[in-house]
Enzyme design. Structure first.
Site, PDB file in Angstrom:
ATOM      1  N   THR A 213      26.010  30.958  38.862  1.00 49.30           N
ATOM      2  CA  THR A 213      25.638  30.398  37.541  1.00 49.30           C
ATOM      3  C   THR A 213      26.365  31.071  36.369  1.00 49.30           C
ATOM      4  O   THR A 213      25.933  30.954  35.232  1.00 49.30           O
ATOM      5  CB  THR A 213      24.116  30.548  37.294  1.00 49.30           C
ATOM      6  OG1 THR A 213      23.785  31.935  37.348  1.00 49.30           O
ATOM      7  CG2 THR A 213      23.292  29.767  38.299  1.00 49.30           C
TER       8      THR A 213
ATOM      9  N   ASP B  60      22.391  32.402  42.509  1.00 50.84           N
ATOM     10  CA  ASP B  60      22.746  33.725  41.991  1.00 50.84           C
ATOM     11  C   ASP B  60      22.903  33.650  40.477  1.00 50.84           C
ATOM     12  O   ASP B  60      23.598  32.785  39.952  1.00 50.84           O
ATOM     13  CB  ASP B  60      24.074  34.189  42.604  1.00 50.84           C
ATOM     14  CG  ASP B  60      24.517  35.519  42.012  1.00 50.84           C
ATOM     15  OD1 ASP B  60      23.938  36.556  42.401  1.00 50.84           O
ATOM     16  OD2 ASP B  60      25.412  35.525  41.145  1.00 50.84           O
TER      17      ASP B  60
ATOM     18  N   TYR C 176      24.466  36.847  32.096  1.00 50.18           N
ATOM     19  CA  TYR C 176      25.078  35.514  32.005  1.00 50.18           C
ATOM     20  C   TYR C 176      24.462  34.728  30.844  1.00 50.18           C
ATOM     21  O   TYR C 176      23.260  34.443  30.828  1.00 50.18           O
ATOM     22  CB  TYR C 176      24.894  34.715  33.304  1.00 50.18           C
ATOM     23  CG  TYR C 176      25.630  35.291  34.509  1.00 50.18           C
ATOM     24  CD1 TYR C 176      26.578  36.300  34.375  1.00 50.18           C
ATOM     25  CD2 TYR C 176      25.374  34.814  35.789  1.00 50.18           C
ATOM     26  CE1 TYR C 176      27.238  36.822  35.481  1.00 50.18           C
ATOM     27  CE2 TYR C 176      26.040  35.337  36.905  1.00 50.18           C
ATOM     28  CZ  TYR C 176      26.963  36.345  36.736  1.00 50.18           C
ATOM     29  OH  TYR C 176      27.610  36.863  37.826  1.00 50.18           O
TER      30      TYR C 176
ATOM     31  N   LEU D 189      36.044  30.142  44.855  1.00 51.00           N
ATOM     32  CA  LEU D 189      37.010  29.078  44.541  1.00 51.00           C
ATOM     33  C   LEU D 189      38.025  29.570  43.511  1.00 51.00           C
ATOM     34  O   LEU D 189      38.599  28.772  42.757  1.00 51.00           O
ATOM     35  CB  LEU D 189      36.258  27.835  44.008  1.00 51.00           C
ATOM     36  CG  LEU D 189      35.324  27.171  45.021  1.00 51.00           C
ATOM     37  CD1 LEU D 189      34.499  26.062  44.366  1.00 51.00           C
ATOM     38  CD2 LEU D 189      36.126  26.612  46.202  1.00 51.00           C
TER      39      LEU D 189
ATOM     40  N   ARG E 194      37.725  30.927  40.759  1.00 51.35           N
ATOM     41  CA  ARG E 194      37.316  30.523  39.398  1.00 51.35           C
ATOM     42  C   ARG E 194      37.881  29.157  39.022  1.00 51.35           C
ATOM     43  O   ARG E 194      38.145  28.879  37.849  1.00 51.35           O
ATOM     44  CB  ARG E 194      37.726  31.565  38.363  1.00 51.35           C
ATOM     45  CG  ARG E 194      37.137  32.933  38.637  1.00 51.35           C
ATOM     46  CD  ARG E 194      37.277  33.899  37.475  1.00 51.35           C
ATOM     47  NE  ARG E 194      36.449  35.058  37.716  1.00 51.35           N
ATOM     48  CZ  ARG E 194      36.868  36.203  38.253  1.00 51.35           C
ATOM     49  NH1 ARG E 194      38.127  36.344  38.599  1.00 51.35           N
ATOM     50  NH2 ARG E 194      36.044  37.201  38.445  1.00 51.35           N
TER      51      ARG E 194
END
Ligand code: NAP
Length: 269
Positions: A20, A50, A55, A197, A199
């Site tokens: 996230t 996660d 964040y 991936l 980013r």
């Protein structure tokens, strides 16, 4: 979805969960899309989410709260305490804040986001064990720890075993293979692969077309399949688009043959 044991906990977690980072912020439309994406992922079996207190300055945890509403018990929620909050009282306070934002009485996995050499890991782990004793987290994990830091963290824990180490790992970022993954395999610590991936910088043209065809997979699916080929590894791709989530959920339905796995490993070494 394929499931694996988290560390030595006897707890099953999906091989592909959801990250996230960079979620919980943006326009109303973007937030709605992110929420739909997380809910769709949960429906498709990616039941590990996660997040982290850092964040979106807490906004990602608030988004997760919304996504898990009404189904908390069936979801594995992992969050992280920031590296500036690793003194005993700060860990306890940070966890309280995360629980409030997540709208839950406990998290499943509480992770130290980054090591902080200024704070003795023993002090941090004492607080983490206190949180387990209080039922505020079920398991303890770390993130971005090297082997020496993992050993120190393990030695600092009196009653609880370290369940996981979250590190960057993808076809394009392989340094964890040198020491961290072999050590975690030996110790039965789950490796949670972040940025699986790369980013979003998916090297579509470098993945042989023949493989995409043979497995009817996209390049992103091949990346997730490859990164979770090791039984000690699970991955947490982040996707704010429903179509991406649907793709990721289907990435491990079949497994790459060992020759194809090796070919990819060689191409991206
Ligand atoms: P990532 O998962 O490697 O890549 C995310 C990017 O890939 C986004 O731009 C996303 O686009 C795109 N994407 C997702 N699925 C796709 C698909 N099927 N096809 C094409 N593109 C796709 O990067 P990340 O966010 O850095 O890492 C994942 C998670 O790991 C984070 O969200 C976070 O939870 C965790 N993390 C932890 C640390 C740490 O220090 N512990 C550091 C970094 C990340 P859309 O969003 O547009 O769908």
């Amino acid at each position: 979805m394929e499931f694996r044991e988290l560390g030595k906990t006897h707890e099953s977690v999906p091989v592909v969960g959801m990250g996230t980072w960079k979620m919980g912020t943006g326009s109303q439309e973007e937030l709605t899309n992110q929420l739909h994406a997380l809910r769709r992922g949960l429906d498709l079996g990616m039941t590990l989410i996660d997040t982290a207190e850092i964040y979106g300055n807490g906004k990602a945890e608030e988004l997760v709260a919304n996504a898990i509403k009404g189904k908390r018990e069936s979801i594995f929620v992992a969050t992280k305490v920031w590296s500036e909050h690793l003194h005993y009282d700060d860990v306890i306070r940070a966890c309280r804040g995360s629980l409030e934002r997540l709208g839950t009485a406990y998290v499943d996995l509480y992770q130290v986001h980054w090591p902080n050499p200024q704070v003795p890991v023993r002090e941090t782990m004492r607080a983490m064990e206190r949180l387990v004793a209080q039922g505020k987290t079920r398991y303890i994990g770390v993130s971005n720890f090297n082997v020496k830091q993992l050993q120190d963290a393990q030695d600092s824990l009196a009653k609880v075993e370290l369940a996981s180490n979250q590190v960057e790992y993808s076809l394009l970022s392989r340094s964890a293979e040198r020491e961290v993954i072999p050590y975690c395999e030996k110790q039965k610590i789950t490796v949670i692969a972040y940025s699986p991936l790369a980013r979003g910088r998916i090297p579509g043209s470098k993945i042989p077309a023949i493989l995409l065809k043979r497995y009817s997979m996209t390049a992103a699916q091949i990346m997730l399949n490859w990164v979770t080929a090791n039984k000690q590894v699970i991955a947490i791709p982040k996707a704010s688009r429903v179509d991406h989530v649907e793709e990721n959920a289907k990435s491990v339905q079949i497994r790459l043959e060992s020759d194809d796995f090796s070919l990819l490993s060689r191409l991206f070494v």
